[in-house]
Design an enzyme around this catalytic site. Structure first.
Site, PDB file in Angstrom:
ATOM      1  N   CYS A 108      28.287  42.288  15.375  1.00 30.00           N
ATOM      2  CA  CYS A 108      28.310  42.318  16.826  1.00 30.00           C
ATOM      3  C   CYS A 108      26.936  42.190  17.469  1.00 30.00           C
ATOM      4  O   CYS A 108      26.834  42.051  18.674  1.00 30.00           O
ATOM      5  CB  CYS A 108      28.942  43.628  17.287  1.00 30.00           C
ATOM      6  SG  CYS A 108      28.009  45.059  16.698  1.00 30.00           S
TER       7      CYS A 108
ATOM      8  N   CYS B  78      30.909  49.386  12.745  1.00 30.04           N
ATOM      9  CA  CYS B  78      29.910  50.076  13.562  1.00 30.04           C
ATOM     10  C   CYS B  78      29.188  51.164  12.764  1.00 30.04           C
ATOM     11  O   CYS B  78      28.033  51.487  13.051  1.00 30.04           O
ATOM     12  CB  CYS B  78      30.552  50.699  14.792  1.00 30.04           C
ATOM     13  SG  CYS B  78      31.557  49.550  15.745  1.00 30.04           S
TER      14      CYS B  78
HETATM   15  S1  FES Z   1      30.534  47.112  18.287  1.00 28.56           S
HETATM   16 FE1  FES Z   1      28.560  46.860  17.580  1.00 28.56          FE
HETATM   17  S2  FES Z   1      28.169  48.704  16.608  1.00 28.56           S
HETATM   18 FE2  FES Z   1      30.136  48.983  17.416  1.00 28.56          FE
END
Ligand code: FES
Ligand SMILES: Cc1ncc(COP(=O)(O)O)c(C=O)c1O
Ligand SMILES: Cc1ncc(COP(=O)(O)O)c(C=O)c1O
Ligand code: FES
Lengths: 124, 388, 388, 124
Positions: free
Chosen positions: A33, A102
């Site tokens: 992400c 995450c």
């Molecule tokens: S969405 Fe990136 S660390 Fe949780």
């Protein structure tokens, strides 16, 4: 979707910040992400005496960072390196499936910080 | 704790009057509109009255309204139905880079079937320009699909101008009015649309019902097959309670659109101005004035949006980061990217969308809690200290 | 006047308990299941609980259930999705001549796209034989679609046997369980189905919601494109109130299926025996015992069915002639024709389908008024006097 | 869907039956749905003195037959031949669009009956 533990660590994160004269510092970006975490360490006799984090990331990233620093503090470097992202997620009473990535962030940043500490010591 | 819902672009509560009407068709009047007996006739009558109301709401004739299960179905029906019906005229479709996935992904699926699609860029306000549409047209172009208002940033597109151009060039025009319907005037003749999609749950009707306007005589083919309902344009037993609710919701929306819209603009501007004043390093996304009356989208530097949404949620405020329809893992909005918003800011965007139930007190509450929240998250952020 | 609803195969009233549950999601709990905040999470939780209930109801896993807007959509999704996904394996589809239009017309549309379809004949009871399926299979066959129970005549097909055959031959199997679901046991493993369609309004859930079972790993492609909902198998904001209602309706149906089914069989047989006894020149359509517990279909010589439906309606009894889904002008049922029922008799067929709300008194009332009605219409009929 | 007039004529149809010694008889099938109507006539001095029908058909067909016989009775053959299916539908306060074809049936059968009467008379 988040457990009460996650919400607790998100709302009252432990060990936020940066250690001014850190012995090791690691900063990583999440390949999935793009969120980032920075971990700084104070090491004495191979034991993590202090550890702090800063995170640009989602709630799970912040809670995981907080939990990881709690778990690592007081451990030897070898013990700390054994902490996996599953361990972190478990200690948080689980994370939603799409949020498992995450919990990598904090562990990876700590690994990088320990690496950095070792490199510094090796070269000194 | 105060409960504030600021996510009306994701979905709205059902209006109490709409709910009441609808419930009459859940606890009773259950006939199948295709049935000949009195149960069936009662259901059909209610459905046709609703069709009349929806058609009035978009300036169409009742026979031009087809009921669907929502915005996604309407978009799929319009685009595929027009593409298939006009295959022999050409294979080129024009749309924009900031459409909803229901349009974008339908276009992408058509690309696999031999259609060619132009995804027009937008300017930094999220606006598609008439010139870019004109430039993209070629002699294979059969369909243009440009949304009326964008769901993520609230920008209102120049659809009447695009519609006129399409009409002049003999090209079909579809507009996704899912976000605009019920909030700003939507008129198929002013827009010169051949197809127009609406979704009930975005304007106080329930989830699971929507409509597609199909201009009388527009070349189009059904994409679903079955028992002949909706004059064969969308077979399947009709969702009578939902359809009745949709009709009522359109009626209610028209009744006080002007007043409600001014009220929302005032609240919206209170938020925008209040936040900009109180919180540094903040940016408004979308167009400064060609924007939906209820739409706020702000980027807070150094903060990842989801953590802000979670913080707000914990204080009773429902908001969103980007579109609620995007999958959880997709972090930086493709809409903001298309607008040229830098990646970091795109990941920092908070969407607050207002509705009928919101009051000035809601806005005051937001403005009271938000600055400390932002500050707290910034102090925690790995990207903040560099600038501080 | 007594009000009797004998048209439960067309649609059912919403069960009061289902209505109550559903209404909680209309007057409140309105979140979008894709939203991250508490409104969204509440909605998602309710939806996933409903998915669990529906999956238990058909013996599947929750991740194998996709919510749709009804039976027609489920049938379209199953057949087109399987056909497109297996195009490289072959282009042959086997179905029967007595399927619902949602299946038949989908198959017909696929024929235009290069698929080849075998429409199997049925015997005089409306039954598809296992042998005819076996004979129709060739090395291009990719999909077999045979309904569980027929909507017009109530015949229950040998789907477990057909499913086993399909599995052995490596061919996908779809069954339209719209009429059987909630009334007789439906189990995807017993049937060995890869796809199974259900529609809520046929078993006391509201109109506008249904489900498709897709066996884990079955090769299949979505036919709708959009925001990723239902794990991309059926995008579009989910009809949460409808879905909650569907879950509840499945749960309630399972709770007393055995008792309710015996009760209906008794009422059904009272009608069949009573009519045959009291009214001469009457014929039962469909299978004498492999038939749905609630299903009666009778042909009254010399009478056109619609006039009988109208007569009954005027006396408070809702019934139908053939399928409620057929268009008004289609007089002689294609199902009865396929069964070899003579045209005159096919046009004389009355369908009476029972449900939870029916009582013995309802049956008595019917048996009291029907003979005189039939006699009256026969005396008016141009085809009667010849035989009299 | 049906007007009160249609329901009235369906429930209490006028002139049902067959005239035993009819002067003209006509039976037609509806080309759209296959329903059939039979009309028999009694003619005196070119005027329809009596007219009866029998119908195998839908409610609209029965009501239209009833209405048509009412309209035709007492008219001269020429007047009767001018009655259109629209006239019948109008007198019934309208029929649903998909039921307009039903009103053809009765008028067509009467036309056939008059034809039959004329043929008989021509040959005598
Ligand atoms: S969405 Fe990136 S660390 Fe949780
Ligand atoms: C602009 C736009 N188009 C289409 C849709 C899809 O509508 P629905 O989710 O009702 O299918 C949405 C809603 O998410 C939207 O905002
Ligand atoms: C056997 C069968 N399949 C499919 C359908 C279509 O279901 P729906 O009308 O809910 O779309 C019906 C209902 O008419 C049916 O009886
Ligand atoms: S349907 Fe045949 S006359 Fe009406």
């Amino acid at each position: 979707m988040y457990s009460e533990k996650v919400i607790d660590h998100f709302t009252n994160p432990r060990n936020v910040g940066e250690i001014a004269d850190a012995d090791g510092v690691g900063e990583v970006g999440n390949p999935i992400c793009g969120d980032t975490t920075k971990v700084s360490l104070k090491v004495e006799n191979n034991v993590i005496k202090d550890i702090k984090f800063k995170t640009f990331g989602c709630g799970a990233a912040i809670a995981s960072s907080s939990m990881l620093t709690e778990m690592a503090k007081g451990k030897t470097l070898e013990e700390a390196l054994k902490i996996t992202n599953e361990d972190v997620a478990n200690m948080l009473d689980g994370l939603p499936p799409q949020k498992m990535h995450c919990s990598n962030l904090a562990a990876d940043a700590m690994h990088a910080a320990i690496e950095n500490y070792k490199n510094k010591n090796a070269s000194s | 704790m105060r409960e504030v819902y600021f996510d009306h672009s994701a979905t709205t509560p059902v209006h109490p009057v709409v709910a009441e009407e609808m419930i009459r068709y859940i606890t009773g009047n259950f006939g199948n509109p295709s049935s000949m007996h009195s149960y069936g006739r009662t259901a059909r009558k209610a459905m046709e009255e609703a069709r009349e109301k929806v058609s009035l709401g978009v300036g169409a004739g009742p026979e031009e309204i087809v009921f669907t299960a929502g915005g996604t179905e309407s978009d799929n029906m319009a685009i595929k139905g027009a593409a298939y019906a006009n295959r022999n005229q050409g294979n080129h479709i024009i749309t924009s880079a900031v459409e909803h996935h229901a349009v974008l992904d339908t276009c992408k699926s058509l690309e696999k079937e031999g259609f060619s699609v132009t995804y027009l860029p937008v300017d930094r306000f999220g606006m598609v320009s008439l010139e870019s549409v004109a430039d993209a047209i070629n002699d294979k172009t059969i369909l243009i699909s440009i949304m009326h208002a964008n769901n993520e940033v609230g920008t209102i597109m120049p659809v009447p101008e695009i519609g006129r151009l399409a009409r002049e060039r003999g090209i079909l025009f579809h507009t996704d009015a899912v976000q605009s319907m019920g909030k700003i005037p939507v008129d198929v003749d002013e827009i010169q649309a051949d197809f127009l999609s609406v979704s009930g749950h975005k304007f106080y009707a329930p989830k699971g019902v929507g409509a597609l306007y199909i201009r009388q005589g527009a070349p189009w083919l059904p994409i679903r097959h079955g028992g002949g309902q909706e004059r064969n344009r969308r077979p399947g037993t009709e969702n009578v309670p939902g359809i009745v609710a949709l009709g009522k919701a359109v009626e209610l929306a028209l009744a006080d659109m002007k007043e409600e819209s001014s009220r929302l603009v005032r609240l919206r501007n209170m938020i925008i101005n209040g936040v900009m004043e109180k919180i540094p390093h903040t940016h408004l996304n979308g167009h400064p004035d060609k924007r939906m009356p209820n739409h706020v989208n702000l980027s807070f530097e150094f903060i990842e949006a989801e953590s802000l949404v979670l913080s707000l949620d914990l204080e009773g405020v429902a908001a969103s980061s980007g579109s609620a329809c995007s999958s959880g893992s997709e972090k930086s909005s493709y809409v903001l990217s298309a607008m040229g918003v830098p990646k970091e800011l795109a990941r920092s965007s908070l969407r607050l969308t207002l509705g009928r139930d919101n009051t000035e007190e809601d806005v005051d509450y937001l403005l009271e809690i938000l600055p400390a929240m932002v500050e707290r998250l910034r102090l925690m952020s790995s990207s903040y200290k560099d600038k501080h």
